[in-house]
Design a protein around this motif. Structure first.
Motif, short mmCIF file in Angstrom:
data_model
loop_
_atom_site.label_atom_id
_atom_site.label_comp_id
_atom_site.label_asym_id
_atom_site.label_seq_id
_atom_site.Cartn_x
_atom_site.Cartn_y
_atom_site.Cartn_z
N GLU A 1 0.82 -1.21 0.00
CA GLU A 1 0.00 0.00 0.00
C GLU A 1 0.85 1.26 0.00
O GLU A 1 0.54 2.24 -0.67
CB GLU A 1 -0.93 0.00 1.22
CG GLU A 1 -1.85 1.20 1.32
CD GLU A 1 -2.85 1.26 0.17
OE1 GLU A 1 -3.22 2.38 -0.22
OE2 GLU A 1 -3.24 0.20 -0.33
N GLY A 2 1.96 1.27 0.76
CA GLY A 2 2.77 2.47 0.84
C GLY A 2 3.51 2.78 -0.43
O GLY A 2 3.91 3.93 -0.64
N GLY A 3 3.71 1.80 -1.30
CA GLY A 3 4.43 2.05 -2.54
C GLY A 3 3.56 2.52 -3.67
O GLY A 3 4.07 2.91 -4.73
N ARG A 4 2.25 2.49 -3.51
CA ARG A 4 1.34 2.92 -4.57
C ARG A 4 0.96 4.39 -4.39
O ARG A 4 1.18 4.98 -3.33
CB ARG A 4 0.09 2.05 -4.58
CG ARG A 4 0.38 0.59 -4.87
CD ARG A 4 -0.89 -0.22 -4.93
NE ARG A 4 -1.57 -0.28 -3.64
CZ ARG A 4 -2.68 -0.98 -3.43
NH1 ARG A 4 -3.22 -1.69 -4.41
NH2 ARG A 4 -3.24 -1.00 -2.24
N ALA A 5 0.35 4.94 -5.42
CA ALA A 5 -0.13 6.31 -5.32
C ALA A 5 -1.23 6.38 -4.27
O ALA A 5 -2.05 5.48 -4.16
CB ALA A 5 -0.66 6.77 -6.67
N PRO A 6 -1.26 7.46 -3.48
CA PRO A 6 -2.25 7.50 -2.38
C PRO A 6 -3.69 7.62 -2.85
O PRO A 6 -4.61 7.26 -2.11
CB PRO A 6 -1.82 8.74 -1.58
CG PRO A 6 -1.05 9.58 -2.55
CD PRO A 6 -0.38 8.63 -3.48
N SER A 7 -3.93 8.11 -4.06
CA SER A 7 -5.30 8.30 -4.54
C SER A 7 -5.78 7.08 -5.31
O SER A 7 -4.98 6.37 -5.93
CB SER A 7 -5.39 9.54 -5.44
OG SER A 7 -5.04 10.70 -4.73
N GLY A 8 -7.10 6.87 -5.26
CA GLY A 8 -7.70 5.83 -6.08
C GLY A 8 -7.73 4.45 -5.47
O GLY A 8 -7.94 3.47 -6.19
#
Length: 659
Positions: A440-447
């Motif tokens: 989760e922390g490596g992905r973009a925060p939106s969407g």
């Protein structure tokens, strides 16, 4: 200058001992963080992601709240108190006062709570919500024991009634006939209506007299049989009452024994029901899935809250700032009004560090994971041995994956079996969402609906008060948004508390149990009479009559409403909406203030160490912590927003301003 004004001196034997530097997440034992190369992990070319996460502490299995919830499953109605209430109603009617209510258990104790718990938690199609401040296994074990005791008691009561009916058939028939005649002639009023109609004129009177004479002539030859049936009914009633009272006495003594097994003198209460393999397996599954760190969220009264963390959910607050370097020309005017902003030496970034554009020159690159690691380490220090003040009681710092309510029922409820292990030999405790948590922390925060939160939890007042502050950091568009969501889990309601008696109080309860058992017998007779009348009404209106159809539809509705798939919290179901005691309210607010202040100061120090201008962050954090007041007589709350402004929101009459 750092804002970390509290420094902990932790002994080596402490579970929160920190040997490495305060800026390293690897300093907390048991939560290793392995960094992998950014070339092997696709993270939008913004760095690497973690492969592990901060786990929760083991839930307290024998604290006060756990014992209270387990003991209330065996609660019984106080029949002596009900008799006093009936006498009090007569006194109120004579003296012209408002009639008092008859005490009863309600939905938060006894059989109703057992049914709700088993239907919505143990036997539900959804995963149980996380239990904060108590252990779910012990409560479910005693819920299964209480249900099994209720079924055994029902079987014994049916056997007693059947035995008496076989031994006194004429008496049993006479009791049923007298119950039916009593209902239709006296309670419904057919006898009174017939007599009133008979004395209205001469013709009706003659018809009533003729009907009575005809009935007497038909029954006179059977007078000896009727007399025998009446005498046999007395014997049947006495024997039935004594046997039923004996069964209820043993049942109440067994409930007292269950309560005694939950006393503080028992260090290790039984966590699995005996002679119930299917229920024991389900409890084991719930115990494993309870350790999985997914938490559902829903929106209630225009406030989003995490189910299980407490009904008293505070508004989500947190600073949102643009990432700018600490030494910028356009910041000179702001620095005049911000005397506390430390002066920093000019730093020339190299090519590897200057990755965020020209506007952020001088800022060392960092990820949201690194920021949360720093916050986790510093908040974890509050549970150690502090030099200046006392440590926070039972402070636990962990990570949780917030999941929407609509998705909760789709999550796997049962843990998978371990590979290579025979059936019923073991369960795989691997969390199904563990990979999603680490990624989760490596992905973009939106969407993304599911998001990872850092949770700091304080359990105080022997488990009565549980304060949890969820924090989330989002880096997007050269902007940092650090949001906190405080929750308070309030004490249990008075009717949901059942403590074991001891000493003279226990002896008194044991001696008065037969009296309460007689009340249980009378209540059973009343319920049986009501059920008999309802059955006769259904038969009289036809097997497919409207009464029977309504009863069948009601049963089907109850079956459908047992498990809707929505997440529920067992303790929230039995707890107050918010603390009522003055000192508990003060402690909860203070714990939230301490945790939020510690988080904000850590983030500010982290940004300052990475060359980010923190003046805006400090001002917004101060608005979150301190700028809360009531404006005027309209019960409106003004609180600092994330942009540093103010917003008004009308509160209900029973809601206290929080933020």
């Amino acid at each position: 200058m750092s804002l970390l004004f509290w420094r902990a001196s932790v002994p080596g034997g402490s579970p929160h001992a920190i040997n490495a530097g305060p800026g390293h997440a690897e300093a907390v034992p048991g939560i290793p963080l392995q960094r992998v190369s950014s070339k092997s992990t696709a993270t939008d070319d913004r760095g690497s992601v973690r492969t592990t996460y901060a786990k929760r502490d083991e839930p307290p299995s024998t604290n006060k709240v756990t014992r209270l919830l387990a003991g209330v499953m065996h609660e019984r109605v106080n029949r002596i108190g009900q008799a006093r209430d009936l006498m009090g109603q007569w006194q109120d009617r004579v003296r012209g006062r408002k009639k008092r209510d008859i005490r009863h258990l309600g939905p938060f104790a006894g059989e109703e709570l057992v049914r709700w718990t088993l239907d919505n938690v143990l036997n539900a199609r959804k995963r149980p919500a996380p239990s904060f401040g108590f252990s779910l296994a012990l409560v479910l074990t005693h819920g299964v024991a209480a249900q099994r005791q209720r079924r055994l008691r029902g079987a014994v009561l049916a056997g007693v009634v059947g035995l008496v009916a076989v031994r006194h058939p004429w008496g049993a028939v006479a009791l049923v006939v007298m119950a039916v005649l009593h209902h239709y002639l006296l309670r419904v009023g057919l006898l009174r209506a017939t007599l009133r109609w008979g004395f209205s004129s001469v013709v009706p009177l003659l018809l009533v007299v003729a009907g009575g004479y005809l009935a007497w002539t038909r029954l006179q030859p059977h007078t000896p049989t009727l007399a025998f049936a009446l005498r046999d009914s007395v014997a049947a009633a006495v024997r039935t009452a004594l046997l039923l009272a004996s069964v209820y006495t043993v049942d109440r003594w067994t409930a007292l024994a269950y309560l005694a097994s939950l006393g503080p003198w028992r260090n290790n209460p039984t966590a699995r029901p005996r002679l119930a393999p299917r229920a024991a397996a389900r409890i084991a599954e719930c115990e494993v899935s309870e350790g999985w760190q997914s938490v559902p969220y829903r929106k209630e009264d225009r406030i989003n809250r995490f189910v299980g963390a407490g009904l008293d959910a505070w508004r989500a607050t947190g600073p949102r700032i643009q990432l700018t370097a600490a030494r910028r020309a356009d910041d000179a005017e702001d620095n005049k009004h911000d005397r506390e902003e430390p002066t920093r030496r000019s730093r020339i970034p190299n090519e590897e560090e200057n990755l965020w554009g020209e506007e952020t020159q001088g800022i060392r690159k960092f990820e949201a994971d690194e920021l949360l690691d720093k916050v986790r380490d510093e908040v974890g220090r509050l549970s150690g041995v502090l030099v200046e003040t006392h440590a926070l009681p039972n402070c636990d710092v962990f990570e949780a994956l917030a999941v929407p309510e609509s998705r909760w029922k789709k999550l796997p409820r049962k843990p998978a079996r371990k590979a290579g292990v025979l059936h019923r030999k073991g369960l795989d405790e691997t969390w199904p969402e563990a990979r999603e948590m680490t990624e989760e922390g490596g992905r973009a925060p939106s969407g993304h609906h599911s998001r990872r939160y850092l949770a700091a939890q304080v359990v105080d007042w022997d488990g009565d008060i549980v304060v949890t502050v969820f924090a989330h950091a989002a880096l997007e568009g050269k902007t940092l948004h650090f949001v906190t969501r405080p929750h308070v889990l309030a004490p249990l309601k008075d009717e949901a508390r059942s403590e074991p008696a001891k000493g003279w109080e226990l002896a008194k309860k044991i001696l008065l149990t037969p009296v309460d058992a007689l009340g249980d017998t009378a209540a059973l007779a009343l319920r049986s009479h009501t059920g008999l009348v309802q059955a006769l009404d259904a038969i009289a209106s036809g097997l497919l009559g409207r009464s029977a159809q309504q009863q069948v539809a009601t049963v089907l509705d109850k079956a459908e409403q047992r498990d809707t798939g929505k997440p529920v919290g067992l303790r929230e179901h039995c707890a107050l909406d918010e603390p009522e005691d003055m000192h508990q309210i003060e402690d909860a607010a203070r714990h939230i203030s301490i945790l939020q202040s510690r988080m904000f100061s850590t983030v500010s120090a982290f940004l300052d160490d990475h060359g980010v201008y923190t003046g805006d962050f400090r001002r917004q954090a101060a608005d979150v912590v301190t700028k809360i007041f009531i404006n005027g007589d309209h019960n409106q709350v003004n609180t600092g927003t994330m942009q540093g402004g103010q917003a008004q929101g009308a509160e209900t009459d029973n809601t206290q301003p929080k933020g």
